[in-house]
Design a protein around this motif. Structure first.
Motif, PDB file in Angstrom:
ATOM      1  N   PHE A  33      11.927   9.636   3.429  1.00 33.05           N
ATOM      2  CA  PHE A  33      11.958   8.679   2.334  1.00 33.05           C
ATOM      3  C   PHE A  33      13.184   7.789   2.484  1.00 33.05           C
ATOM      4  O   PHE A  33      14.265   8.263   2.828  1.00 33.05           O
ATOM      5  N   ALA A  34      12.988   6.514   2.235  1.00 36.70           N
ATOM      6  CA  ALA A  34      14.092   5.556   2.305  1.00 36.70           C
ATOM      7  C   ALA A  34      15.030   5.799   1.128  1.00 36.70           C
ATOM      8  O   ALA A  34      14.561   5.962  -0.002  1.00 36.70           O
ATOM      9  N   PRO A  35      16.330   5.835   1.372  1.00 36.74           N
ATOM     10  CA  PRO A  35      17.262   5.988   0.256  1.00 36.74           C
ATOM     11  C   PRO A  35      17.113   4.819  -0.720  1.00 36.74           C
ATOM     12  O   PRO A  35      17.110   3.662  -0.312  1.00 36.74           O
ATOM     13  N   VAL A  36      16.955   5.152  -1.983  1.00 37.92           N
ATOM     14  CA  VAL A  36      16.845   4.117  -3.013  1.00 37.92           C
ATOM     15  C   VAL A  36      18.252   3.607  -3.281  1.00 37.92           C
ATOM     16  O   VAL A  36      19.206   4.378  -3.321  1.00 37.92           O
ATOM     17  N   PHE A  37      18.381   2.314  -3.434  1.00 38.47           N
ATOM     18  CA  PHE A  37      19.699   1.743  -3.695  1.00 38.47           C
ATOM     19  C   PHE A  37      19.593   0.602  -4.686  1.00 38.47           C
ATOM     20  O   PHE A  37      18.525   0.051  -4.924  1.00 38.47           O
ATOM     21  N   GLU A  38      20.721   0.299  -5.243  1.00 43.08           N
ATOM     22  CA  GLU A  38      20.856  -0.872  -6.111  1.00 43.08           C
ATOM     23  C   GLU A  38      22.019  -1.672  -5.555  1.00 43.08           C
ATOM     24  O   GLU A  38      23.053  -1.109  -5.217  1.00 43.08           O
ATOM     25  N   ILE A  39      21.812  -2.967  -5.441  1.00 43.23           N
ATOM     26  CA  ILE A  39      22.867  -3.823  -4.910  1.00 43.23           C
ATOM     27  C   ILE A  39      23.082  -4.979  -5.874  1.00 43.23           C
ATOM     28  O   ILE A  39      22.130  -5.553  -6.390  1.00 43.23           O
ATOM     29  N   LYS A  40      24.346  -5.259  -6.127  1.00 45.99           N
ATOM     30  CA  LYS A  40      24.694  -6.356  -7.030  1.00 45.99           C
ATOM     31  C   LYS A  40      25.261  -7.495  -6.214  1.00 45.99           C
ATOM     32  O   LYS A  40      26.226  -7.341  -5.482  1.00 45.99           O
ATOM     33  N   LEU A  48      15.845  -1.224  -4.905  1.00 45.43           N
ATOM     34  CA  LEU A  48      14.722  -1.013  -3.992  1.00 45.43           C
ATOM     35  C   LEU A  48      13.533  -0.405  -4.734  1.00 45.43           C
ATOM     36  O   LEU A  48      12.386  -0.730  -4.443  1.00 45.43           O
ATOM     37  N   SER A  49      13.805   0.420  -5.735  1.00 46.35           N
ATOM     38  CA  SER A  49      12.716   1.059  -6.480  1.00 46.35           C
ATOM     39  C   SER A  49      11.846   0.052  -7.231  1.00 46.35           C
ATOM     40  O   SER A  49      10.706   0.352  -7.567  1.00 46.35           O
ATOM     41  N   SER A  50      12.354  -1.163  -7.458  1.00 43.14           N
ATOM     42  CA  SER A  50      11.568  -2.189  -8.147  1.00 43.14           C
ATOM     43  C   SER A  50      10.382  -2.662  -7.301  1.00 43.14           C
ATOM     44  O   SER A  50       9.471  -3.300  -7.817  1.00 43.14           O
ATOM     45  N   LEU A  51      10.385  -2.341  -6.020  1.00 46.47           N
ATOM     46  CA  LEU A  51       9.303  -2.773  -5.123  1.00 46.47           C
ATOM     47  C   LEU A  51       8.337  -1.640  -4.788  1.00 46.47           C
ATOM     48  O   LEU A  51       7.513  -1.784  -3.886  1.00 46.47           O
ATOM     49  N   LYS A  52       8.453  -0.541  -5.520  1.00 44.00           N
ATOM     50  CA  LYS A  52       7.521   0.579  -5.287  1.00 44.00           C
ATOM     51  C   LYS A  52       6.096   0.064  -5.466  1.00 44.00           C
ATOM     52  O   LYS A  52       5.804  -0.712  -6.364  1.00 44.00           O
ATOM     53  N   GLY A  53       5.216   0.472  -4.571  1.00 44.80           N
ATOM     54  CA  GLY A  53       3.840  -0.014  -4.595  1.00 44.80           C
ATOM     55  C   GLY A  53       3.599  -1.138  -3.599  1.00 44.80           C
ATOM     56  O   GLY A  53       2.465  -1.570  -3.416  1.00 44.80           O
ATOM     57  N   GLN A  54       4.661  -1.611  -2.947  1.00 39.36           N
ATOM     58  CA  GLN A  54       4.544  -2.663  -1.937  1.00 39.36           C
ATOM     59  C   GLN A  54       5.109  -2.161  -0.611  1.00 39.36           C
ATOM     60  O   GLN A  54       5.935  -1.266  -0.582  1.00 39.36           O
ATOM     61  N   TYR A  55       4.662  -2.775   0.463  1.00 39.04           N
ATOM     62  CA  TYR A  55       5.323  -2.561   1.741  1.00 39.04           C
ATOM     63  C   TYR A  55       6.600  -3.391   1.706  1.00 39.04           C
ATOM     64  O   TYR A  55       6.585  -4.546   1.269  1.00 39.04           O
ATOM     65  N   VAL A  56       7.683  -2.807   2.169  1.00 40.51           N
ATOM     66  CA  VAL A  56       8.963  -3.510   2.183  1.00 40.51           C
ATOM     67  C   VAL A  56       9.508  -3.522   3.598  1.00 40.51           C
ATOM     68  O   VAL A  56       9.610  -2.476   4.241  1.00 40.51           O
ATOM     69  N   ASN A  84      -1.373 -12.066   1.049  1.00 38.71           N
ATOM     70  CA  ASN A  84      -2.256 -11.047   0.466  1.00 38.71           C
ATOM     71  C   ASN A  84      -2.181  -9.693   1.175  1.00 38.71           C
ATOM     72  O   ASN A  84      -3.143  -8.940   1.174  1.00 38.71           O
ATOM     73  N   LYS A  85      -1.069  -9.379   1.787  1.00 38.13           N
ATOM     74  CA  LYS A  85      -0.915  -8.083   2.464  1.00 38.13           C
ATOM     75  C   LYS A  85       0.030  -7.153   1.711  1.00 38.13           C
ATOM     76  O   LYS A  85       0.312  -6.060   2.172  1.00 38.13           O
ATOM     77  N   ASN A  86       0.551  -7.600   0.558  1.00 38.94           N
ATOM     78  CA  ASN A  86       1.426  -6.753  -0.255  1.00 38.94           C
ATOM     79  C   ASN A  86       2.704  -6.360   0.492  1.00 38.94           C
ATOM     80  O   ASN A  86       3.126  -5.211   0.463  1.00 38.94           O
ATOM     81  N   VAL A  87       3.288  -7.326   1.213  1.00 44.06           N
ATOM     82  CA  VAL A  87       4.488  -7.097   2.010  1.00 44.06           C
ATOM     83  C   VAL A  87       5.578  -8.052   1.558  1.00 44.06           C
ATOM     84  O   VAL A  87       5.325  -9.236   1.353  1.00 44.06           O
ATOM     85  N   CYS A  88       6.796  -7.544   1.412  1.00 38.35           N
ATOM     86  CA  CYS A  88       7.915  -8.435   1.107  1.00 38.35           C
ATOM     87  C   CYS A  88       9.101  -8.085   2.002  1.00 38.35           C
ATOM     88  O   CYS A  88       9.213  -6.978   2.512  1.00 38.35           O
ATOM     89  N   PRO A 143       4.337   1.824   0.507  1.00 32.94           N
ATOM     90  CA  PRO A 143       4.346   1.690  -0.956  1.00 32.94           C
ATOM     91  C   PRO A 143       4.869   2.915  -1.710  1.00 32.94           C
ATOM     92  O   PRO A 143       5.294   2.802  -2.852  1.00 32.94           O
ATOM     93  N   GLU A 144       4.883   4.083  -1.073  1.00 37.10           N
ATOM     94  CA  GLU A 144       5.420   5.283  -1.721  1.00 37.10           C
ATOM     95  C   GLU A 144       6.907   5.484  -1.444  1.00 37.10           C
ATOM     96  O   GLU A 144       7.512   6.412  -1.958  1.00 37.10           O
ATOM     97  N   GLY A 145       7.481   4.649  -0.579  1.00 33.05           N
ATOM     98  CA  GLY A 145       8.907   4.747  -0.295  1.00 33.05           C
ATOM     99  C   GLY A 145       9.260   5.455   0.999  1.00 33.05           C
ATOM    100  O   GLY A 145      10.435   5.709   1.263  1.00 33.05           O
ATOM    101  N   LYS A 146       8.279   5.777   1.822  1.00 31.77           N
ATOM    102  CA  LYS A 146       8.539   6.437   3.101  1.00 31.77           C
ATOM    103  C   LYS A 146       8.743   5.418   4.201  1.00 31.77           C
ATOM    104  O   LYS A 146       8.076   4.388   4.246  1.00 31.77           O
TER     105      LYS A 146
END
Length: 163
Positions: A33-40, A48-56, A84-88, A143-146
Motif C-alpha cells: 500500500f502506498a503511504p498516505v500523505f498530506e502535503i501543504k 493522497l487519500s482524497s484520490l481513493k477510487g482513482q488510479y494515481v 475517461n480512464k479514471n487516472v490522474c 483505486p484501493e491505494g496499492k
C-alpha cells in the motif's frame, strides 16, 4: 607486500558480504500500500487519500534533475491522453527553491492543480516514507491505494491502465 594484498582481499570480501546481507531498502515495491500523505503547498493542502477510487500516477521530481523533469512531462502527456480512464497525475517537486519550481511549471506548461512543492525537501516525511534517498521515481497506485508499478514509462503506464 604479500601481506598487504591479503589484507585488501579480506577487506573487500568482508565489505561485499556485509552489503549482501544488509541491502539498502530503497523505493517501495509493487503490491504494497502506498503511504498516505498530506502535503501543504503555499496555495493548497493535498491528501493522497482524497484520490481513493482513482488510479494515481505519483511522480517525484526536481527541475535540477533532468531525467526526473523529463519523466514528469512525459507522464503528464500520457495521462492527458487517457480521457475517461479514471487516472490522474500528482507530482511532488523537491526543488531547492520555490521560484525555480514555479518557473519550471510555467516553462513546461503544467497546470498547477496537482503539482506540489515540498519545502521540507529531503527531510520531509513524504521523502522518507517513499524512500527517495537514492533518487526520484514514479508510482502507479490503484483505486484501493496499492502500488501497481514503479519507475513508470509512459508506455508502461498505458499498458497497465489498458489491462
Amino acid at each position: 607486500m604479500k601481506k598487504t594484498k591479503s589484507i585488501i582481499v579480506v577487506l573487500l570480501l568482508f565489505l561485499s558480504l556485509s552489503s549482501a546481507f544488509n541491502p539498502q531498502d530503497t523505493g517501495l515495491k509493487p503490491g504494497k500500500f502506498a503511504p498516505v500523505f498530506e502535503i501543504k503547498d503555499s496555495s493548497q493542502t493535498f491528501s493522497l487519500s482524497s484520490l481513493k477510487g482513482q488510479y494515481v500516477v505519483l511522480n517525484f521530481w526536481a527541475s535540477y534533475d533532468a531525467q526526473s523533469r523529463i519523466a514528469n512531462i512525459r507522464l503528464r502527456n500520457a495521462v492527458d491522453k487517457m480521457v475517461n480512464k479514471n487516472v490522474c497525475l500528482v507530482s511532488v517537486s523537491y526543488d531547492t527553491n520555490r521560484s525555480v519550481y514555479e518557473e519550471t511549471l510555467k516553462l513546461d506548461k503544467f497546470n498547477t492543480g496537482r503539482q506540489f512543492y515540498d519545502e521540507a525537501g529531503s527531510t520531509s516525511k513524504v521523502f522518507g516514507d517513499y524512500r527517495l534517498k537514492k533518487g526520484f521515481t514514479s508510482y502507479l497506485i490503484d483505486p484501493e491505494g496499492k502500488i501497481i508499478a514503479s519507475s513508470l514509462s509512459p508506455e508502461k503506464l498505458t499498458e497497465l491502465i489498458s489491462q
